[in-house]
Design an enzyme around this catalytic site. Structure first.
Site, PDB file in Angstrom:
ATOM      1  N   GLU A   1       0.980  -1.273   0.295  1.00  0.00           N
ATOM      2  CA  GLU A   1      -0.170  -0.014   0.226  1.00  0.00           C
ATOM      3  C   GLU A   1       1.197   1.307   0.390  1.00  0.00           C
ATOM      4  OE1 GLU A   1      -1.865   2.659   0.483  1.00  0.00           O
ATOM      5  OE2 GLU A   1      -1.825   2.515   2.131  1.00  0.00           O
TER       6      GLU A   1
ATOM      7  N   CYS B   1      -2.062   9.601   2.077  1.00  0.00           N
ATOM      8  CA  CYS B   1      -1.785   8.356   1.134  1.00  0.00           C
ATOM      9  C   CYS B   1      -3.081   9.121   0.583  1.00  0.00           C
ATOM     10  CB  CYS B   1      -1.287   6.890   1.097  1.00  0.00           C
ATOM     11  SG  CYS B   1      -2.990   5.514   2.341  1.00  0.00           S
TER      12      CYS B   1
HETATM   13  P1  NDP Z   1       9.039   4.951   5.027  1.00  0.00           P
HETATM   14  O1  NDP Z   1       8.628   4.363   3.179  1.00  0.00           O
HETATM   15  O2  NDP Z   1      10.562   4.921   4.764  1.00  0.00           O
HETATM   16  O3  NDP Z   1       9.029   4.130   5.905  1.00  0.00           O
HETATM   17  C1  NDP Z   1       7.025   3.069   6.064  1.00  0.00           C
HETATM   18  C2  NDP Z   1       7.932   1.899   6.731  1.00  0.00           C
HETATM   19  O4  NDP Z   1       8.529   1.483   6.064  1.00  0.00           O
HETATM   20  C3  NDP Z   1       8.494   2.783   8.192  1.00  0.00           C
HETATM   21  O5  NDP Z   1       8.449   1.809   8.574  1.00  0.00           O
HETATM   22  C4  NDP Z   1      10.213   1.881   7.405  1.00  0.00           C
HETATM   23  O6  NDP Z   1      11.160   2.537   8.051  1.00  0.00           O
HETATM   24  C5  NDP Z   1      10.221   0.964   6.251  1.00  0.00           C
HETATM   25  N1  NDP Z   1      10.646   0.339   5.628  1.00  0.00           N
HETATM   26  C6  NDP Z   1      10.896   1.294   3.917  1.00  0.00           C
HETATM   27  N2  NDP Z   1      12.201   1.099   3.864  1.00  0.00           N
HETATM   28  C7  NDP Z   1      12.665  -0.365   3.622  1.00  0.00           C
HETATM   29  C8  NDP Z   1      13.597  -1.446   3.449  1.00  0.00           C
HETATM   30  N3  NDP Z   1      14.635  -1.062   2.467  1.00  0.00           N
HETATM   31  N4  NDP Z   1      13.255  -2.337   4.736  1.00  0.00           N
HETATM   32  C9  NDP Z   1      12.377  -2.373   5.365  1.00  0.00           C
HETATM   33  N5  NDP Z   1      11.065  -1.453   5.272  1.00  0.00           N
HETATM   34  C10 NDP Z   1      11.737  -0.264   5.507  1.00  0.00           C
HETATM   35  O7  NDP Z   1       8.105   6.800   4.491  1.00  0.00           O
HETATM   36  P2  NDP Z   1       8.622   7.621   5.018  1.00  0.00           P
HETATM   37  O8  NDP Z   1       8.687   7.623   6.639  1.00  0.00           O
HETATM   38  O9  NDP Z   1      10.346   8.160   4.944  1.00  0.00           O
HETATM   39  O10 NDP Z   1       7.907   8.994   4.149  1.00  0.00           O
HETATM   40  C11 NDP Z   1       8.192   9.034   3.085  1.00  0.00           C
HETATM   41  C12 NDP Z   1       7.393   9.150   2.401  1.00  0.00           C
HETATM   42  O11 NDP Z   1       6.506   7.994   1.928  1.00  0.00           O
HETATM   43  C13 NDP Z   1       6.418  10.441   2.235  1.00  0.00           C
HETATM   44  O12 NDP Z   1       6.858  11.342   1.872  1.00  0.00           O
HETATM   45  C14 NDP Z   1       5.526   9.819   1.230  1.00  0.00           C
HETATM   46  O13 NDP Z   1       4.667  10.352   0.360  1.00  0.00           O
HETATM   47  C15 NDP Z   1       5.004   8.037   0.845  1.00  0.00           C
HETATM   48  N6  NDP Z   1       4.212   7.585   2.296  1.00  0.00           N
HETATM   49  C16 NDP Z   1       3.506   7.174   2.150  1.00  0.00           C
HETATM   50  C17 NDP Z   1       2.364   6.313   3.243  1.00  0.00           C
HETATM   51  C18 NDP Z   1       1.439   5.965   2.867  1.00  0.00           C
HETATM   52  O14 NDP Z   1       0.223   5.902   4.042  1.00  0.00           O
HETATM   53  N7  NDP Z   1       0.734   5.165   1.614  1.00  0.00           N
HETATM   54  C19 NDP Z   1       2.728   6.351   4.924  1.00  0.00           C
HETATM   55  C20 NDP Z   1       4.080   7.404   4.670  1.00  0.00           C
HETATM   56  C21 NDP Z   1       4.433   7.543   4.027  1.00  0.00           C
HETATM   57  P3  NDP Z   1      12.484   2.722   8.383  1.00  0.00           P
HETATM   58  O15 NDP Z   1      11.991   4.394   7.895  1.00  0.00           O
HETATM   59  O16 NDP Z   1      13.554   1.646   9.547  1.00  0.00           O
HETATM   60  O17 NDP Z   1      13.663   2.348   7.026  1.00  0.00           O
END
Ligand code: NDP
Length: 453
Positions: free
Chosen positions: A227, A261
């Site tokens: 998602e 989102c």
């Molecule tokens: P991320 O996608 O980086 O973070 C969301 C989750 O994914 C966190 O728990 C993060 O943990 C984890 N994650 C990210 N990369 C990895 C990986 N390679 N392996 C395992 N876990 C991972 O989002 P951000 O918080 O950096 O936000 C950035 C952008 O993402 C926003 O500006 C928005 O565009 C989008 N976003 C969309 C959301 C939605 O509801 N669809 C929600 C949040 C963000 P960790 O930080 O430890 O890597």
């Protein structure tokens, strides 16, 4: 990787959590695997969810405060999130026995045949900070009901919420290993995905995270749901009241400080009413005033972190350098907190990187369309396909346009919303799979066909 609870309004470090060691991770995985093998009946699992929902309601004020302090959501929105989360747990508690019941395959010409929906094992959830409880329960409700067990890696910015939810599950009587919160590095998550005891991965997050986790799940031949982001169109036809549309547009863009989102992000309005719509949208967005998100009267909270603000400001700079016009906002108000003033951009050409990017904050993109066809063309000209809204006073036109919109969800005459019984998910770069509703419980089950010949 650091799991730090930092208040985005004051910048204060409230609490630090160490990452879990590899040994703790292994211990959690063994417990989750053991629990899966002896997880109780669907009725017993539903009872855990029912109690968890009741506990969330009982602890609503504490949980809401925690959300607001960790990621800056307005306190009343935080309360709504806790209520919504409880209603999702209740939904699966009530519906699970029926949703998981044996399904006869009436069409079988071979013999009596049916489907059994069985749990598949230990799953990993990787969840974001924007709805610290709602994001968890969308995955936990259906999967605990189905009999899967869960290892959860929450976002590093909301560790107190992560621990509080684990406590809710424990206090609700979840057996040891059914739900475990882990503060993991990305590398540890990779190792878990590769472990044969893990059967599935669910992510809500960015495209960057989606590309990485979907690839890892694919390599290990594990089922996954993604998602990811969205750049939802909010389309207004000339037969709709522009002022009412602007009210819904402001609501759709500004909820959760724009960090949704499925928030409305691209406002595409037919020329005839575009000026009136825009004037009203600007007037309404100017009424969001930054303040302490713990104050009941505040209308605009900070972004989730100073890093999120820096990223958004940089994205805006790039958009402006590529020719976009700033109609309002774009500045950081004086005073504490990771604030961005409500912002509207227009004149965003296809060559502008912003044209195909999601702004995760209070930034609206405004487009004029000469007619319905051009509006739909702009709406569908996006790498994303999560949700979308169409405003028209003609119900037949609404249905026709809804069918033309390339997205996983369409709302007519309303900005996007979420409810336990409505499936949630997208297409294109917004990911795949569905959460919530009956569809949500089917993602991580073995739909086993049995045929008695
Ligand atoms: P991320 O996608 O980086 O973070 C969301 C989750 O994914 C966190 O728990 C993060 O943990 C984890 N994650 C990210 N990369 C990895 C990986 N390679 N392996 C395992 N876990 C991972 O989002 P951000 O918080 O950096 O936000 C950035 C952008 O993402 C926003 O500006 C928005 O565009 C989008 N976003 C969309 C959301 C939605 O509801 N669809 C929600 C949040 C963000 P960790 O930080 O430890 O890597």
């Amino acid at each position: 990787m650091s799991y730090d609870s930092v208040n985005p309004y004051t910048g204060e470090l409230m609490k630090h959590f160490d990452e879990h060691s590899d040994e703790a991770m292994e211990d959690a995985l063994s417990r989750a695997d053991a629990c899966f093998r002896s997880f109780g009946t669907v009725e017993a699992r539903a009872e855990v969810l029912r109690k968890a929902a009741a506990l969330m309601r009982e602890r609503r004020e504490d949980l809401a405060r925690m959300i607001t302090l960790e990621m800056g959501k307005l306190i009343r929105e935080s309360r709504d999130e806790v209520e919504l989360s409880a209603s999702i747990l209740d939904y699966y508690a009530e519906k699970a026995p029926k949703l998981l019941a044996r399904r006869p395959l009436e069409e079988s010409t071979v013999g009596e045949a049916w489907l059994e929906l069985e749990p598949i094992g230990v799953l990993i959830g990787v969840e974001p900070w924007n709805y610290p409880f709602y994001q968890l329960v969308r995955f936990v409700g259906p999967n605990i009901a189905a009999g899967n067990t869960i290892l959860m890696k929450h976002a590093p910015g909301v560790p107190q919420c992560a621990v509080a939810f684990e406590k809710v599950m424990q206090d609700a009587g979840a057996p040891d290993g059914a739900y475990i919160n882990l503060f993991l590095s990305n590398d540890q998550v990779s190792r878990l995905i590769a472990d044969p005891r893990i059967q599935g991965v669910a992510l809500t997050g960015s495209e960057r995270a989606g590309e990485s986790l979907a690839a890892q799940a694919g390599k290990a031949l594990k089922k996954s749901t993604m998602e990811l982001g969205g750049n939802d169109a909010f389309i207004v036809m000339e037969d709709f009241d522009p002022r009412l549309a602007a009210r819904m547009a402001a609501q759709g863009r500004m909820g959760n400080c724009g960090q949704v989102c499925v928030g409305s992000k691209r406002f595409i309005v037919v020329d005839k009413i575009a000026d009136e719509f825009l004037a009203e949208l600007m007037r309404l967005m100017a009424q969001y005033i930054p303040g302490n998100p713990m104050d009941e009267s505040t209308t605009l909270g900070p972004l989730s972190s100073s890093l999120a603000l820096d990223r958004l400001v940089e994205q805006l700079d790039i958009a402006l350098r590529h020719g976009a016009t700033l109609l309002m906002g774009g500045s950081r108000p004086a005073g504490p907190g990771a604030f961005l003033s409500p912002t509207i951009l227009t004149d965003i050409d296809r060559s502008n990187p912003a044209y195909s990017q999601e702004f995760f904050g209070p930034v609206a993109m405004f487009f004029r369309a000469k007619d319905e066809d051009e509006a739909m063309k702009i709406a569908n000209d996006s790498p994303f396909g999560l949700g979308g809204a169409i405003c028209t006073s003609d119900p037949r036109r609404a249905r026709r346009l809804a069918s033309r919109l390339q997205s996983g969800m369409v709302f007519i005459n309303y900005p996007a919303l979420t409810a336990p019984e409505l499936p949630f998910g997208g297409i294109k770069r917004s990911g795949y799979g569905r959460e919530l509703s009956g569809l949500g419980i089917e993602e991580f089950v073995n739909k086993k066909m049995v045929c008695m010949v």
